[in-house]
Design a protein around this motif. Structure first.
Motif, PDB file in Angstrom:
ATOM      1  N   LEU A  10      -6.334   4.629  -1.197  1.00 27.58           N
ATOM      2  CA  LEU A  10      -5.589   3.516  -0.610  1.00 27.58           C
ATOM      3  C   LEU A  10      -5.804   3.433   0.896  1.00 27.58           C
ATOM      4  O   LEU A  10      -5.879   2.337   1.462  1.00 27.58           O
ATOM      5  N   LEU A  27      -4.096  -0.937  -8.918  1.00 25.36           N
ATOM      6  CA  LEU A  27      -5.302  -1.163  -8.111  1.00 25.36           C
ATOM      7  C   LEU A  27      -5.900  -2.534  -8.403  1.00 25.36           C
ATOM      8  O   LEU A  27      -6.359  -3.228  -7.490  1.00 25.36           O
ATOM      9  N   VAL A  46       0.843  -1.206   0.000  1.00 28.80           N
ATOM     10  CA  VAL A  46       0.000   0.000   0.000  1.00 28.80           C
ATOM     11  C   VAL A  46       0.873   1.248   0.000  1.00 28.80           C
ATOM     12  O   VAL A  46       0.635   2.205  -0.755  1.00 28.80           O
ATOM     13  N   GLN A  95      -6.120  -5.134  -5.195  1.00 30.82           N
ATOM     14  CA  GLN A  95      -7.417  -5.449  -4.608  1.00 30.82           C
ATOM     15  C   GLN A  95      -7.520  -6.890  -4.105  1.00 30.82           C
ATOM     16  O   GLN A  95      -7.926  -7.126  -2.966  1.00 30.82           O
ATOM     17  N   GLY A 129       2.303   2.515  -3.310  1.00 32.32           N
ATOM     18  CA  GLY A 129       1.426   3.365  -4.098  1.00 32.32           C
ATOM     19  C   GLY A 129       1.253   4.752  -3.501  1.00 32.32           C
ATOM     20  O   GLY A 129       1.176   5.754  -4.221  1.00 32.32           O
TER      21      GLY A 129
END
Length: 416
Positions: A333, A157, A111, A161, A114
């Motif tokens: 995020l 993404l 995470v 996910q 990003g």
């Protein structure tokens, strides 16, 4: 909503008197008048402004597409990919390394890759407008890097996910990523070959019909993009990219200005509503270290992009500082991480990191000439404009001259 507009306007006016950019002031208005601070609470639930905030983001990216002509995309495709790829490798790689160094967990590190790696398209757009640099040569690579980031964002993404949701099916992740990539390819083909047809569909002398048409197209395509697993803003960007090259492009730029400014302010105000200042002290040192890492990586990435385009230190400093801010994607995020039950420190860390860079980014962009003095290279190199710290409306006129296709000189003069 009226109070939100007025609060943002009052703070922006006060800040303008001492030379502060509007973006952090809009965010500050949301923090002060939101549910997490004592005193007047204009909006108790940030979700009340969710749709208006989304509309602000769509309009900001739609306008970005209008300013990014297909000729620029076709002429600078290879350089754009190299500059954008270098930016992502440096910043996403640094974010991943920083995440593992914190020791919060593998999912948390993915995470943070990003969060630290992707610039805020909305803030970058606003910075370019506020500093009057839309016509500068280095704006093209800046927009190109944003485009590359948005394409990466969609794929990132789609891959992240299933990791956050605990999915154990690689096939599901590949399917989602393939669907997103196929839709992006379809949008790119439409922008490349469908501009003439789109121009005929939107051709009208009635401003009212034109506003309804381009607004409907931008919002509708944003919704379709989201349905395909692509960031909604990239759909609006592609619509702007197509319309900007049509005969109606210059009129659309004028008509969308007030919409972009009004709903863009609501976007940043709503961003401020989501921040709880009480959570920030717990993650203060990680936030400061992350900001220092991002500053360093942006300077290196700015120099790399300037080398690709043969720019001097002034444009390199503009690229480094304009792309510094982090924003809407990091908040997405943070929401995903909270829903996945990741480390509780992650959400306040992201809020503090984004807030600090949302303030530092526009301020640094406005004073980028100081950075240019210490960067390697010689002033006067290709692309050295000498106005790295310029502000005002002249940049938008310059953008019209720089980015408007041949044959629309009358429209440019009229705009000036």
């Amino acid at each position: 909503m009226g109070g939100a507009f007025l609060a943002a306007a009052v703070l922006a006016r006060l800040g303008g008197r001492i030379g502060l950019p509007t973006i952090p002031l809009f965010i500050l208005a949301g923090i002060l008048l939101g549910p997490h601070t004592p005193g007047i609470v204009l909006v108790a639930d940030p979700h009340d402004l969710e749709m208006l905030s989304a509309l602000g983001l769509v309009l900001l990216l739609f306008y970005l597409g209008l300013e990014f002509h297909m000729d620029d995309l076709k002429a600078g495709g290879r350089k754009m990919v190299v500059a954008g790829g270098s930016y992502l490798v440096l910043n996403v790689g640094a974010g991943l390394g920083f995440g593992f160094a914190l020791g919060w967990g593998t999912s948390e590190a993915l995470v943070l890759a990003g969060v630290l790696g992707i610039s805020s398209s909305a803030i970058v757009t606003k910075v370019l407008v506020d500093t009057g640099r839309l016509g500068n040569p280095e704006t093209k690579p800046i927009l190109g890097i944003i485009v590359v980031e948005d394409i990466f964002l969609a794929l990132y993404l789609a891959a992240l996910q299933p990791i956050l949701s605990g999915a154990d099916s690689l096939a599901a992740a590949v399917t989602d990523g393939g669907k997103a990539f196929a839709f992006l390819l379809l949008l790119a083909l439409a922008a490349r070959f469908g501009t003439r047809m789109v121009g005929k569909l939107f051709a009208t002398r009635d401003d009212e019909l034109l506003v309804i048409s381009f607004l409907g197209a931008a919002v509708f395509m944003a919704g379709v993009s989201e349905w395909f697993g692509v960031a909604d803003a990239i759909g609006a960007f592609m619509v702007g990219l197509m319309l900007g090259s049509t005969a109606s492009g210059e009129r659309i730029r004028k008509l969308v200005h007030p919409l972009r400014d009004a709903f863009g302010a609501i976007f940043f105000f709503a961003f401020g509503l989501s921040i709880d200042p009480g959570d920030l002290p717990v993650v203060l040192w990680p936030v400061l270290i992350a900001v220092a890492v991002t500053l360093a990586m942006n300077v290196v990435a700015g120099l790399a992009a300037a080398r690709v385009y043969r720019f001097g230190p002034g444009p390199a400093a503009n690229i480094s500082t304009t792309l510094l801010a982090r924003g809407e994607f990091a908040l997405i995020l943070a929401t995903m991480a909270a829903g996945a039950g990741l480390d509780d420190r992650l959400s306040p860390f992201i809020a503090g990191y984004v807030l600090l860079l949302a303030v530092l980014g526009p301020l640094a962009a406005g004073q980028s000439h100081w950075l240019a003095r210490v960067l390697p290279g010689r002033p006067g190199t290709t692309g050295e404009t000498g106005n790295s710290g310029s502000t005002g409306s002249t940049g938008e006129s310059g953008a019209a001259a720089e980015l408007t296709p041949p044959g629309t000189a009358e429209a440019v003069l009229d705009r000036r």
